[in-house]
Design a protein around this motif. Structure first.
Motif, PDB file in Angstrom:
ATOM      1  N   TRP A  92       0.879  -1.168   0.000  1.00 31.07           N
ATOM      2  CA  TRP A  92       0.000   0.000   0.000  1.00 31.07           C
ATOM      3  C   TRP A  92       0.912   1.212   0.000  1.00 31.07           C
ATOM      4  O   TRP A  92       1.760   1.357   0.890  1.00 31.07           O
ATOM      5  CB  TRP A  92      -0.903   0.039   1.226  1.00 31.07           C
ATOM      6  CG  TRP A  92      -1.888  -1.080   1.267  1.00 31.07           C
ATOM      7  CD1 TRP A  92      -3.137  -1.092   0.721  1.00 31.07           C
ATOM      8  CD2 TRP A  92      -1.722  -2.346   1.910  1.00 31.07           C
ATOM      9  NE1 TRP A  92      -3.746  -2.294   0.983  1.00 31.07           N
ATOM     10  CE2 TRP A  92      -2.898  -3.091   1.705  1.00 31.07           C
ATOM     11  CE3 TRP A  92      -0.681  -2.942   2.631  1.00 31.07           C
ATOM     12  CZ2 TRP A  92      -3.087  -4.375   2.194  1.00 31.07           C
ATOM     13  CZ3 TRP A  92      -0.852  -4.219   3.116  1.00 31.07           C
ATOM     14  CH2 TRP A  92      -2.047  -4.916   2.896  1.00 31.07           C
ATOM     15  N   ASN A  93       0.756   2.076  -1.003  1.00 31.27           N
ATOM     16  CA  ASN A  93       1.490   3.334  -1.065  1.00 31.27           C
ATOM     17  C   ASN A  93       0.499   4.478  -0.983  1.00 31.27           C
ATOM     18  O   ASN A  93      -0.468   4.515  -1.750  1.00 31.27           O
ATOM     19  CB  ASN A  93       2.239   3.483  -2.405  1.00 31.27           C
ATOM     20  CG  ASN A  93       3.480   2.630  -2.475  1.00 31.27           C
ATOM     21  OD1 ASN A  93       4.286   2.632  -1.568  1.00 31.27           O
ATOM     22  ND2 ASN A  93       3.636   1.913  -3.574  1.00 31.27           N
ATOM     23  N   ARG A  94       0.720   5.400  -0.055  1.00 30.78           N
ATOM     24  CA  ARG A  94      -0.063   6.642  -0.031  1.00 30.78           C
ATOM     25  C   ARG A  94       0.765   7.659  -0.796  1.00 30.78           C
ATOM     26  O   ARG A  94       1.911   7.941  -0.439  1.00 30.78           O
ATOM     27  CB  ARG A  94      -0.325   7.109   1.396  1.00 30.78           C
ATOM     28  CG  ARG A  94      -1.328   8.270   1.461  1.00 30.78           C
ATOM     29  CD  ARG A  94      -1.663   8.635   2.891  1.00 30.78           C
ATOM     30  NE  ARG A  94      -0.520   9.094   3.647  1.00 30.78           N
ATOM     31  CZ  ARG A  94      -0.008  10.327   3.566  1.00 30.78           C
ATOM     32  NH1 ARG A  94      -0.524  11.219   2.754  1.00 30.78           N
ATOM     33  NH2 ARG A  94       1.027  10.658   4.313  1.00 30.78           N
ATOM     34  N   ILE A  95       0.198   8.172  -1.894  1.00 29.43           N
ATOM     35  CA  ILE A  95       0.970   9.018  -2.792  1.00 29.43           C
ATOM     36  C   ILE A  95       0.227  10.297  -3.174  1.00 29.43           C
ATOM     37  O   ILE A  95      -1.002  10.373  -3.051  1.00 29.43           O
ATOM     38  CB  ILE A  95       1.323   8.273  -4.106  1.00 29.43           C
ATOM     39  CG1 ILE A  95       0.064   8.006  -4.953  1.00 29.43           C
ATOM     40  CG2 ILE A  95       2.078   6.989  -3.836  1.00 29.43           C
ATOM     41  CD1 ILE A  95       0.356   7.544  -6.368  1.00 29.43           C
ATOM     42  N   THR A  96       1.001  11.251  -3.611  1.00 27.53           N
ATOM     43  CA  THR A  96       0.483  12.367  -4.383  1.00 27.53           C
ATOM     44  C   THR A  96       1.016  12.142  -5.787  1.00 27.53           C
ATOM     45  O   THR A  96       2.240  12.110  -5.994  1.00 27.53           O
ATOM     46  CB  THR A  96       0.976  13.723  -3.840  1.00 27.53           C
ATOM     47  OG1 THR A  96       0.557  13.863  -2.481  1.00 27.53           O
ATOM     48  CG2 THR A  96       0.407  14.874  -4.673  1.00 27.53           C
ATOM     49  N   LEU A  97       0.111  11.929  -6.729  1.00 29.93           N
ATOM     50  CA  LEU A  97       0.498  11.634  -8.101  1.00 29.93           C
ATOM     51  C   LEU A  97       0.344  12.874  -8.965  1.00 29.93           C
ATOM     52  O   LEU A  97      -0.724  13.495  -8.988  1.00 29.93           O
ATOM     53  CB  LEU A  97      -0.366  10.512  -8.682  1.00 29.93           C
ATOM     54  CG  LEU A  97      -0.073  10.139 -10.132  1.00 29.93           C
ATOM     55  CD1 LEU A  97       1.321   9.535 -10.271  1.00 29.93           C
ATOM     56  CD2 LEU A  97      -1.134   9.175 -10.661  1.00 29.93           C
ATOM     57  N   THR A  98       1.415  13.220  -9.646  1.00 29.43           N
ATOM     58  CA  THR A  98       1.351  14.247 -10.679  1.00 29.43           C
ATOM     59  C   THR A  98       1.402  13.512 -12.004  1.00 29.43           C
ATOM     60  O   THR A  98       2.358  12.766 -12.280  1.00 29.43           O
ATOM     61  CB  THR A  98       2.539  15.233 -10.587  1.00 29.43           C
ATOM     62  OG1 THR A  98       2.548  15.809  -9.284  1.00 29.43           O
ATOM     63  CG2 THR A  98       2.432  16.316 -11.639  1.00 29.43           C
ATOM     64  N   ASP A 139      -1.484  18.869 -16.663  1.00 28.45           N
ATOM     65  CA  ASP A 139      -0.950  18.208 -15.470  1.00 28.45           C
ATOM     66  C   ASP A 139      -2.016  18.238 -14.379  1.00 28.45           C
ATOM     67  O   ASP A 139      -2.658  19.277 -14.163  1.00 28.45           O
ATOM     68  CB  ASP A 139       0.301  18.926 -14.970  1.00 28.45           C
ATOM     69  CG  ASP A 139       1.534  18.582 -15.787  1.00 28.45           C
ATOM     70  OD1 ASP A 139       1.432  17.732 -16.693  1.00 28.45           O
ATOM     71  OD2 ASP A 139       2.605  19.150 -15.508  1.00 28.45           O
ATOM     72  N   VAL A 140      -2.213  17.105 -13.741  1.00 26.68           N
ATOM     73  CA  VAL A 140      -3.164  16.998 -12.639  1.00 26.68           C
ATOM     74  C   VAL A 140      -2.454  16.371 -11.452  1.00 26.68           C
ATOM     75  O   VAL A 140      -1.505  15.621 -11.604  1.00 26.68           O
ATOM     76  CB  VAL A 140      -4.414  16.158 -13.020  1.00 26.68           C
ATOM     77  CG1 VAL A 140      -5.228  16.850 -14.088  1.00 26.68           C
ATOM     78  CG2 VAL A 140      -4.024  14.758 -13.475  1.00 26.68           C
ATOM     79  N   GLU A 141      -2.931  16.712 -10.264  1.00 28.72           N
ATOM     80  CA  GLU A 141      -2.352  16.177  -9.035  1.00 28.72           C
ATOM     81  C   GLU A 141      -3.481  15.600  -8.200  1.00 28.72           C
ATOM     82  O   GLU A 141      -4.483  16.277  -7.960  1.00 28.72           O
ATOM     83  CB  GLU A 141      -1.641  17.297  -8.283  1.00 28.72           C
ATOM     84  CG  GLU A 141      -0.737  16.796  -7.181  1.00 28.72           C
ATOM     85  CD  GLU A 141       0.084  17.922  -6.588  1.00 28.72           C
ATOM     86  OE1 GLU A 141      -0.360  18.464  -5.545  1.00 28.72           O
ATOM     87  OE2 GLU A 141       1.131  18.262  -7.158  1.00 28.72           O
TER      88      GLU A 141
END
Length: 149
Positions: A100-106, A113-115
């Motif tokens: 399980w990875n908690r991420i902020t994805l760009t 570009d979305v985050e």
């Protein structure tokens, strides 16, 4: 004296068992982190080796199998530019590993570009000498979400 020797043996065996688990968990965690870089680099050849032929990918816009995911990455229709990993948990059960990875994805999607904040679930299976990804699921979460360890 026998009691102390037994206790010492037990501690050494426990430490040895913990180390082997930790070593496998570290291997899986590194593989997961490498995967994020390969996705950012659009390195389809490395991802093709990692993804099981029958793997399933679940995104905000749909779900599909390996061939489609590789095509999406190669063409850049979704460019996973950067995954900032905030937290990771790994659990191993036999020849199966769940990450399980908690991420902020760009990501670059449809010209912009979305985050987004996600918890990403990855399931790997040991096949011979290699780990293969079977499942890759993005779950939209708030930035306050925490992974329970």
């Amino acid at each position: 004296m026998k009691k102390h020797l037994f206790l010492l043996t037990f501690i050494l065996l426990s430490a040895s068992y913990s180390f082997s688990q930790t070593s496998t968990e570290q291997e899986i965690k590194k593989l997961s982190m490498d995967k994020w870089q390969w996705m950012a680099d659009k390195d389809v050849s490395k991802l093709e080796e990692l993804f099981d032929d029958k793997a399933k990918f679940v995104h905000m816009s749909g779900s599909w199998k390996t061939d489609r995911e590789l095509e999406i990455i190669e063409t850049g229709s979704i460019w996973y530019k950067n995954a900032e990993v905030h937290d990771t948990a790994v659990e191993i059960s036999g020849n199966t590993a769940v990450v399980w990875n908690r991420i902020t994805l760009t990501a670059h999607v449809r010209g912009s570009d979305v985050e987004n904040e996600f918890t990403v679930t990855e399931v790997y299976q040991k096949q011979g000498e290699d780990w293969k990804m079977l499942v890759f699921t993005f779950s939209s979460v708030r930035d306050t979400h925490e992974i329970e360890h």
